[in-house]
Design an enzyme around this catalytic site. Structure first.
Site, short mmCIF file in Angstrom:
data_model
loop_
_atom_site.label_atom_id
_atom_site.label_comp_id
_atom_site.label_asym_id
_atom_site.label_seq_id
_atom_site.Cartn_x
_atom_site.Cartn_y
_atom_site.Cartn_z
N GLY A 73 25.58 17.85 -28.35
CA GLY A 73 24.62 18.86 -27.95
C GLY A 73 24.05 18.61 -26.58
O GLY A 73 23.97 19.52 -25.74
N LYS A 104 10.46 12.48 -27.01
CA LYS A 104 11.71 12.17 -26.35
C LYS A 104 12.37 13.42 -25.77
O LYS A 104 12.91 13.40 -24.67
CB LYS A 104 12.67 11.48 -27.33
CG LYS A 104 12.18 10.14 -27.85
CD LYS A 104 11.92 9.17 -26.73
CE LYS A 104 11.42 7.84 -27.28
NZ LYS A 104 11.09 6.89 -26.19
N THR A 147 26.58 23.42 -32.82
CA THR A 147 27.15 22.07 -32.78
C THR A 147 26.53 21.24 -33.89
O THR A 147 25.68 20.39 -33.65
CB THR A 147 26.88 21.39 -31.42
OG1 THR A 147 25.46 21.21 -31.26
CG2 THR A 147 27.40 22.24 -30.28
N SER A 148 26.95 21.49 -35.12
CA SER A 148 26.32 20.85 -36.27
C SER A 148 26.42 19.34 -36.20
O SER A 148 27.45 18.78 -35.86
CB SER A 148 26.96 21.35 -37.56
OG SER A 148 28.35 21.08 -37.54
N LYS A 232 33.41 20.14 -43.09
CA LYS A 232 33.81 20.87 -41.89
C LYS A 232 34.74 22.04 -42.24
O LYS A 232 34.65 23.12 -41.65
CB LYS A 232 34.51 19.92 -40.92
CG LYS A 232 33.61 18.81 -40.38
CD LYS A 232 32.42 19.37 -39.63
CE LYS A 232 31.54 18.27 -39.06
NZ LYS A 232 30.33 18.81 -38.39
N ALA A 256 38.61 16.53 -32.14
CA ALA A 256 39.03 15.19 -32.57
C ALA A 256 37.80 14.28 -32.65
O ALA A 256 36.67 14.72 -32.42
CB ALA A 256 40.07 14.64 -31.60
N LEU A 257 38.03 13.02 -32.96
CA LEU A 257 36.94 12.04 -33.03
C LEU A 257 36.26 11.94 -31.67
O LEU A 257 36.89 11.64 -30.66
CB LEU A 257 37.48 10.67 -33.45
CG LEU A 257 36.48 9.52 -33.45
CD1 LEU A 257 35.38 9.75 -34.48
CD2 LEU A 257 37.19 8.20 -33.70
#
Length: 389
Positions: A73, A104, A147-148, A232, A256-257
């Site tokens: 994010g 923050k 963007t979960s 997902k 991907a990761l």
């Protein structure tokens, strides 16, 4: 976004410190570009973040990013700001408003010199599990980036079986809110490569190439207890169902990761550990891939801009490296701070397995995303991907 209790407070605190460092480093990168009137993408770099509500109303291109203080994010927000968008960050606070989180986030909004003009960023606090709250957050935005980012401290990997339905429900809420908000024209949805790759590798009829047309088998995910993959998968399927029912322009990016910038440790990262469940099998089948956070963030913005030109639609697989060798597996294990056995076996065991294995090796293809970015004007082509057949 997090679903966490008091015992997770310390980890959340560390995560936000890491995100703050990412923010500072990306702004340093932006400052190096300010000598040119055109930035790295061939567009004017805009700066001086503001939180004035009156200024927000003057934006021609306002977008909203859910889970905007997650690793992806924050990188996405930065890329959007660099391209001149105005951005609302939606930070989830399901029960208690965390004053430390607020502090923050506010620090991330400090004015920063990046050259050229004025760009704007605002933070909203809401609940992704309430569609009404989402509709209010999306009002006035032309696009939504979902963007979960989920945390469940009750799960051994940080993502338990219960999270599958939570993720699906949030997906439905986001899409319904997009449909009810008259200003929203486009939605870019962050899915996962795991929603594509989990199929029965012993089936001879499976095509050798895994691309945007492939979907994971939900029964296989359940049998293997791959809850992150199942979550997902269900979330993306729900998004497409509602998009078709409500006529929403949707694109999904199957990532991907995710790997962080070199200076940032991902030790104990919930999404990383959850993604790597079943990593040995992915590695054996040639399906373990990674993508840098910057590449993924740039892909989101590229696809969004292409949607506005009617060039982007459907699903896109995004990766920039496939882990094929023992050395690459060891490097990844060091990078994400997990034991090498989480990814692959020893060299001797790998050699023995290779001599007896009957499982099929597959090829991952990001050709569709590669073609999209390659066909666009040079000013908007901001990253390269290794395309596979």
């Amino acid at each position: 976004m997090g679903v966490a209790g008091p015992e997770d407070h310390q980890r959340r605190r560390g995560d936000l410190e890491d995100l703050r460092r990412i923010y500072e480093s990306t702004q340093m990168l932006a400052s190096h570009r300010k000598d040119n009137s055109d930035d790295f993408y061939g567009r004017r770099v805009l700066s001086n973040y503001s939180s004035s509500d009156t200024d927000e109303e003057t934006s021609d291109e306002l977008v909203c990013v859910t889970s905007g203080v997650s690793l992806l994010g924050l990188a996405l927000v930065n890329q959007l700001l660099l391209r001149g968008f105005s951005v609302r960050i939606l930070v989830d606070s399901p029960e208690n408003d965390d004053a430390e989180d607020r502090e923050k986030v506010n620090e991330m909004k400090l004015k920063t010199e990046a050259g050229g003009g004025v760009s704007k960023i605002w933070t909203l606090w809401g609940d992704l599990r309430e569609s009404h709250s989402l509709a209010n957050a999306f009002e006035g935005c032309r696009g939504v980036f979902h963007t979960s980012s989920f945390i469940d401290p009750s799960g051994l990997t940080g993502y338990s079986k219960a999270m599958v339905e939570v993720e699906k429900k949030v997906s439905e809420n986001v899409m319904e809110a997009c449909a009810r908000t008259s200003s929203v024209r486009y939605c870019v949805f962050t899915s996962s490569l795991l929603a594509c790759i989990w199929r029965d590798g012993t089936r001879a009829e499976l095509p050798p190439v895994v691309d945007h047309d492939c979907w994971s088998d939900p029964s296989l995910c359940k049998n293997k207890k791959l809850w992150y993959a199942l979550g997902k998968l269900k979330a993306e399927k729900a998004a497409w169902r509602i998009a078709k029912e409500r006529d929403i322009k949707l694109v999904t990016i199957c990532s991907a990761l995710l790997t962080p910038p070199p200076h940032l440790s991902t030790n104990n990262s919930t999404p990383t550990i959850a993604y790597l469940k079943g990593a040995q099998e992915m590695y054996d089948q040639g399906l373990l891939a990674t993508v840098s956070v910057r590449t993924l963030a740039e892909a989101h913005v590229n696809v969004y801009e292409a949607m506005g030109e009617n060039e982007a639609h459907g699903r896109y697989i995004c990766f920039d490296q496939i882990i094929k060798t023992q050395a690459e597996a060891e490097a990844l294990a060091r990078e994400v701070c997990v034991p090498i056995t989480k990814i692959c076996q020893s060299q001797e065991e790998e050699a023995e397995k290779a001599s007896t294995s009957t499982s099929t090796k597959f090829q991952l293809s990001n050709k569709r995303l590669f073609n999209l970015t390659s066909s666009r004007a040079p000013s908007t082509r901001c990253f390269s991907l290794n395309a596979f057949p």
